[in-house]
Write an enzyme that holds these catalytic residues in place. Structure first.
Site, PDB file in Angstrom:
ATOM      1  N   LYS A  92      33.189  11.597  25.980  1.00  0.00           N
ATOM      2  CA  LYS A  92      32.917  10.660  27.079  1.00  0.00           C
ATOM      3  C   LYS A  92      32.273  11.323  28.290  1.00  0.00           C
ATOM      4  CE  LYS A  92      34.552   6.741  25.364  1.00  0.00           C
ATOM      5  NZ  LYS A  92      33.599   5.645  25.032  1.00  0.00           N
ATOM      6  N   GLU A 114      35.387   0.971  33.614  1.00  0.00           N
ATOM      7  CA  GLU A 114      36.449   0.346  32.826  1.00  0.00           C
ATOM      8  C   GLU A 114      36.973   1.411  31.876  1.00  0.00           C
ATOM      9  OE1 GLU A 114      33.347   0.337  31.846  1.00  0.00           O
ATOM     10  OE2 GLU A 114      33.627   1.022  29.786  1.00  0.00           O
ATOM     11  N   SER A 382      35.297  13.410  17.866  1.00  0.00           N
ATOM     12  CA  SER A 382      34.878  12.969  19.202  1.00  0.00           C
ATOM     13  C   SER A 382      35.856  13.315  20.309  1.00  0.00           C
ATOM     14  CB  SER A 382      34.612  11.469  19.182  1.00  0.00           C
ATOM     15  OG  SER A 382      35.750  10.782  18.701  1.00  0.00           O
TER      16      SER A 382
END
Lengths: 400, 266
Positions: A92, A114, A382
């Site tokens: 991210k 968010e 990830s």
């Protein structure tokens, strides 16, 4: 051969994507699109992006041969792209670095986001803290309960976490609420969307920032094995880590691209978060057209996954398009299968994976035995699973 | 001439401004909606804006979000909303009804099927909040072919060239959002509203409605000075929310009467 060139100028990936928002948001999106157009190929912007990825995030992330795991399943060799080793523990941060640099150039010192599992919220709070920007993160009150360590992390980083009580009180409602904040505070506020969904230019921009994952892998694999892998496997909620690793490989037609959605309690139960695998009807949500989990009246339905990061009723529009074009395949694995893969990786390789990434891993361990030992699967790991230890402990009847 | 055009033409002759109340269909209960619509007309509504409940009303503030949630708790679908309009039309064939909602329920029904059914039910206008003009050319064609007016939003941030594109596509009236934000937000700046309305008037002869920030009789009155129609949404829904099923019709009527007389006192 035709080179892949999507989206079009208005953000369409075939029939998907686009800009489906109220008129009140149009100007802000146009401003963002124009600024991103200006900087996406700007050498100075890219140099700063690459610098931060290297020195702040710790890139490039290694590709690791999971040899014991591969031997255990006795088929294809499994390699892991180690996004879990990034600062803040997941892919991210790549996107957040890119967007906050854009916010700086646009002179918008207030950042909103968010978050579902909290990973994107933590990454956003991190880049905002580093820039000295105000940061407000919207998070469903259900998710706040499930992910309390990440809530505290965000607060440590100086962010304000606002619980969202509307709708299903999860990621989709947090996104609604962040949009409402943005439309009210457009003048000084930059909205960092965390996935390859939302109105144009977000799906394209987030993909571009995340494509560093695939760009590195494409360079690393030949160094390791003398060629590209036979298949790449990544989990798909909104789909940002998958787009990031798929995109640089789209024109490499020999490389299979496999997206793994969350089958939750099982596809047949309806309690899942796998709109592509289920062939859900196409609809409009959160500013784009895509496959959407909805009832016969077009109301968005509640999804289920053990992994908060995959618990989303839609999917990035580019994945919808790659499915239709049959360039990528989409499959789903259940909560139980993901949990099993989680434990297997812990024991076999000494790596605690995120529950999201465990879905990709679970599919790799299903596929590998049917393949030859000289074939290669590259799994996008990830994120790391530290955030999930409470969830896993609870499943084992343990209170931490 | 459509019912909406007829309504504005008549009001203009009388030197009056339109009052357009918004309620969400099925709020507080589906069996009350048609009665509420008739009461709105009796107490001075010129056009009724009927909200189609949606699970993810991104452009709405908390008041209208909760109305959507109350309606959805009774499983009110687009089908039901069309049935309500049809029931309303049994006793009222003159007051225009505009449906306001989001694209997904319409797409789930199918845009052409929706257009046919809306026409049959007696719907006069459709405002699809998350359909900007670039994404709804075909839908607008379907509506116009059935003499249903596509209503569009204009915002304080809409560039002048874009205002032209939108008013060229719209019919019936255009809806100017009087402030930055979601429905029901505060702090309406009437001088700023007047300035934007002048810009819009330079580009179209369509009537202009103003909404998103009309809190009370005083703001309704000041809006009526500069616009052709005053749209009252969140304030109306708030009156519904704060009522019981027994007194909701009376409370809505009281608010309407207050707003109507404020607008007429211009």
């Amino acid at each position: 051969m035709q080179m892949y060139d999507f989206p079009d100028a208005r953000g369409h990936f075939g029939p998907y994507g686009g800009i489906f928002v109220a008129e009140t948001l149009i100007e802000a999106l146009e401003e963002l699109r124009a600024m991103y157009d200006r900087y996406r190929n700007d050498p100075e912007f890219l140099a700063e992006f690459e610098h931060d990825l290297k020195y702040f995030v710790g890139r490039p992330s290694p590709v690791y041969h999971a040899k014991r795991l591969s031997d255990h399943f006795g088929g294809a060799q499994i390699y892991l792209k180690r996004e879990d080793l990034n600062h803040t523990g997941a892919h991210k941060i790549n996107n957040c670095i890119g967007q906050v640099l854009l916010a700086k150039r646009m002179g918008k010192p207030r950042i909103i986001a968010e978050t579902g599992a909290g990973q994107h919220g933590v990454a956003t709070a991190t880049v905002a803290a580093r820039m000295g920007f105000e940061c407000v993160v919207y998070m469903g009150s259900e998710d706040i309960k499930r992910q309390s360590p990440n809530v505290f992390r965000m607060k440590l980083l100086g962010a304000t976490v606002i619980p969202v009580e509307s709708g299903s009180k999860t990621l989709k409602d947090a996104l609604n609420e962040a949009m409402r904040d943005w439309v009210t505070n457009i003048a000084d506020t930059f909205y960092i969307i965390g996935t390859v969904a939302g109105p144009h230019p977000y799906p394209m921009m987030v993909r571009d920032f995340q494509s560093i994952i695939g760009i590195e892998a494409r360079r690393q694999m030949p160094e390791l094995i003398g060629r590209q892998p036979d298949a790449i496997i990544a989990c798909v909620g909104g789909g940002s880590n998958a787009m990031g690793i798929f995109y640089p490989y789209i024109n490499d037609k020999d490389v299979r691209l496999i997206g793994v959605e969350a089958a939750g309690l099982g596809m047949e139960t309806g309690k899942h978060a796998a709109p592509l695998t289920a062939n859900s009807p196409v609809g409009v949500l959160h500013g784009n057209r895509t496959y959407l989990m909805q009832d016969e009246n077009g109301q968005i339905i509640e999804t289920h996954s053990i992994s908060a990061g995959l618990d989303y009723p839609g999917v990035g529009p580019e994945h919808a398009w790659l499915k239709d074009m049959q360039r990528a395949e989409y499959v789903a694995v259940t909560d139980d299968e993901a949990i099993q893969a989680f434990h297997t990786l812990c024991r076999m390789e000494g790596i605690i994976p995120a529950l999201e990434s465990s879905h990709a891993l679970a599919y790799a361990t299903k596929l590998a035995p049917s393949m030859a030992r000289d074939q290669v699967l590259l799994v996008n790991l990830s994120g790391r699973g530290d955030k999930d230890i409470n969830t896993v402990a609870k499943l084992s009847g343990i209170t931490l | 001439m459509s019912r909406i055009q007829q309504t504005f033409a008549t009001l203009k002759q009388q030197g009056k401004k339109a009052l357009i109340p918004y309620i969400t269909a099925g709020d507080p209960h589906p069996r009350l909606t048609v009665d509420l619509m008739h009461e709105l007309v009796r107490t001075g509504a010129d056009i009724i804006e009927l909200g189609v409940p949606f699970s993810d009303p991104m452009a709405d503030g908390p008041v209208i979000q909760r109305a959507s949630e109350r309606a959805l708790a009774h499983h009110v679908s687009l089908n039901h909303v069309l049935e309500m309009v049809q029931a309303f039309r049994m006793k009222n064939t003159t007051t225009p009804v505009v449906l306001m909602g989001y694209a997904n329920p319409v797409e789930a029904m199918g845009t052409e099927r929706f257009a046919d059914r809306a026409k049959a039910a007696g719907v006069d206008g459709v405002l699809t909040v998350d359909y900007p003009p670039e994404e709804c050319g075909e839908f607008v064609r379907l509506l116009k072919a059935r003499n249903i007016d596509p209503i569009f939003l204009l915002s304080p941030t809409t560039e002048p060239a874009r205002v032209q594109t939108i008013v060229d596509m719209a019919s019936g009236f255009v809806y100017y959002v009087s402030l930055r934000g979601v429905t029901g937000a505060q702090n309406l700046d009437i001088v700023d509203v007047a300035k934007h309305i002048a810009i819009i008037r330079g580009k179209t002869g369509l009537p202009i409605g103003v909404g998103f920030g009309v809190r009370d009789a005083a703001t309704a009155k000041s809006i009526a000075h500069v616009a052709d129609a005053v749209v009252v949404g969140s304030r109306m829904v708030q009156a519904i929310e704060q009522s019981s099923e027994q007194n909701v019709v009376a409370n809505v009527a009281a608010l309407m009467t207050e707003l109507r007389s404020a607008i007429n006192s211009n």
